[in-house]
Scaffold this motif. Sequence first.
Motif, PDB file in Angstrom:
ATOM      1  N   GLU A  51     -53.014  81.047  50.877  1.00  0.00           N
ATOM      2  CA  GLU A  51     -53.524  81.239  49.512  1.00  0.00           C
ATOM      3  C   GLU A  51     -53.794  82.714  49.228  1.00  0.00           C
ATOM      4  OE1 GLU A  51     -56.893  78.578  49.564  1.00  0.00           O
ATOM      5  OE2 GLU A  51     -55.881  77.156  48.239  1.00  0.00           O
ATOM      6  N   LYS A  52     -54.272  83.402  50.239  1.00  0.00           N
ATOM      7  CA  LYS A  52     -54.557  84.836  50.088  1.00  0.00           C
ATOM      8  C   LYS A  52     -53.267  85.652  50.069  1.00  0.00           C
ATOM      9  CE  LYS A  52     -57.209  88.593  52.227  1.00  0.00           C
ATOM     10  NZ  LYS A  52     -58.122  88.959  53.353  1.00  0.00           N
ATOM     11  N   ALA A 100     -55.937  78.790  53.857  1.00  0.00           N
ATOM     12  CA  ALA A 100     -56.661  79.918  53.275  1.00  0.00           C
ATOM     13  C   ALA A 100     -55.865  81.215  53.443  1.00  0.00           C
ATOM     14  CB  ALA A 100     -58.037  80.049  53.928  1.00  0.00           C
ATOM     15  N   THR A 101     -55.217  81.365  54.595  1.00  0.00           N
ATOM     16  CA  THR A 101     -54.388  82.547  54.835  1.00  0.00           C
ATOM     17  C   THR A 101     -53.236  82.611  53.833  1.00  0.00           C
ATOM     18  OG1 THR A 101     -54.886  82.605  57.204  1.00  0.00           O
ATOM     19  CG2 THR A 101     -52.845  83.676  56.509  1.00  0.00           C
TER      20      THR A 101
END
Length: 354
Positions: A141-142, A138-139
């Motif tokens: 992807e952001k 998630a990190t």
Amino acid sequence: MSLSIGIVGLPNVGKSTLFTALTNKGGLAANYPFATIEPNVGIVPVSDARLDALAEIDHPARIVPATVEFVDIAGLVAGASQGEGLGNQFLANIRETDAICEVVRFFGDPDVVHVAGKVDPLSDVDTIKTELILADMATLEKALPRLEKDAKRDKAGAAKVAAAQKVFAGLNEGHRARTLDLSDDERAALHDLHLLTMKPMLYIANVDEDQLDAELPEIDGCAPVPISAKVEADLAELDPAEAREYLEAMGLEESGLARLVREAYKLLGLQSYFTSGETETRAWTIPIGAKAPQAAGVIHTDFERGFIKAETAAFEDYVGLGGEKGCRDAGKLRQEGKEYVVQDGDVMHFKFNV
């Protein structure tokens, strides 16, 4: 430098009990999930008998040990990275720690519920590993859109994008970032993302009292550190003399905290050197292989910037010869320059000019 360790684990594995015992800090330890709402932070001294030996010689006004900071967050559960439970809210609190320590339940107390309904250490480890991997994905992807935008303005940014994509692919296959075949440059490029799975991992096996010397299965290729949170909680209530007697009665040479810190130093490649005199006797934590100017810089950046030399004695010589004067008279007080690689236990005094 002060060593910092983030503590993770499933709910009800004894994290908060262990944290409270290790740090001697009042905290909430309860028999239900998500009892730890706010992250707990505790700083504990590193036990080192060498400090006492130096203090007996120099009679300092104070003794300052090295320290370890522990950060305890809410228990993680399956789905934490997608918002299940409360642990995901606090992962940010351990992103900048030096290492992550996972507490794994081995004890079998029927009065303490297990979130999965049974004690299964390897399954618990796999759950936490998955959640940390998903959090890092998630990190990335952001971060990737921003990195790709920056790369259009700065050609060096292309290498950072490539490293991020490489790690994302590895995470997607279920591998922690630290286990991937990354170059030093690739690791450096991703440093400011503070990926959780890039950090070294320690495992604590929270065992019953009669398991403290038992052979435990390896986790991720390394032996977990057996600690009984109950024993540590009992030790925390005793004065030093009583604690030593209690450990002897249990057939233990050192506390769980001492074993944990020793293993953390080994995992991270750390060692201690000392400064000692009338004002204070103090332990300083440095990486193994650090040269004298780097060691001086741990005290103050001016010491490194204006480094001239380091008066150095081996710990054994310093103690055996009765301190600095004895070492000087015996020719054991060395003048070391910028290329000297500091050894564990060195007693040092720096000359600098800024």
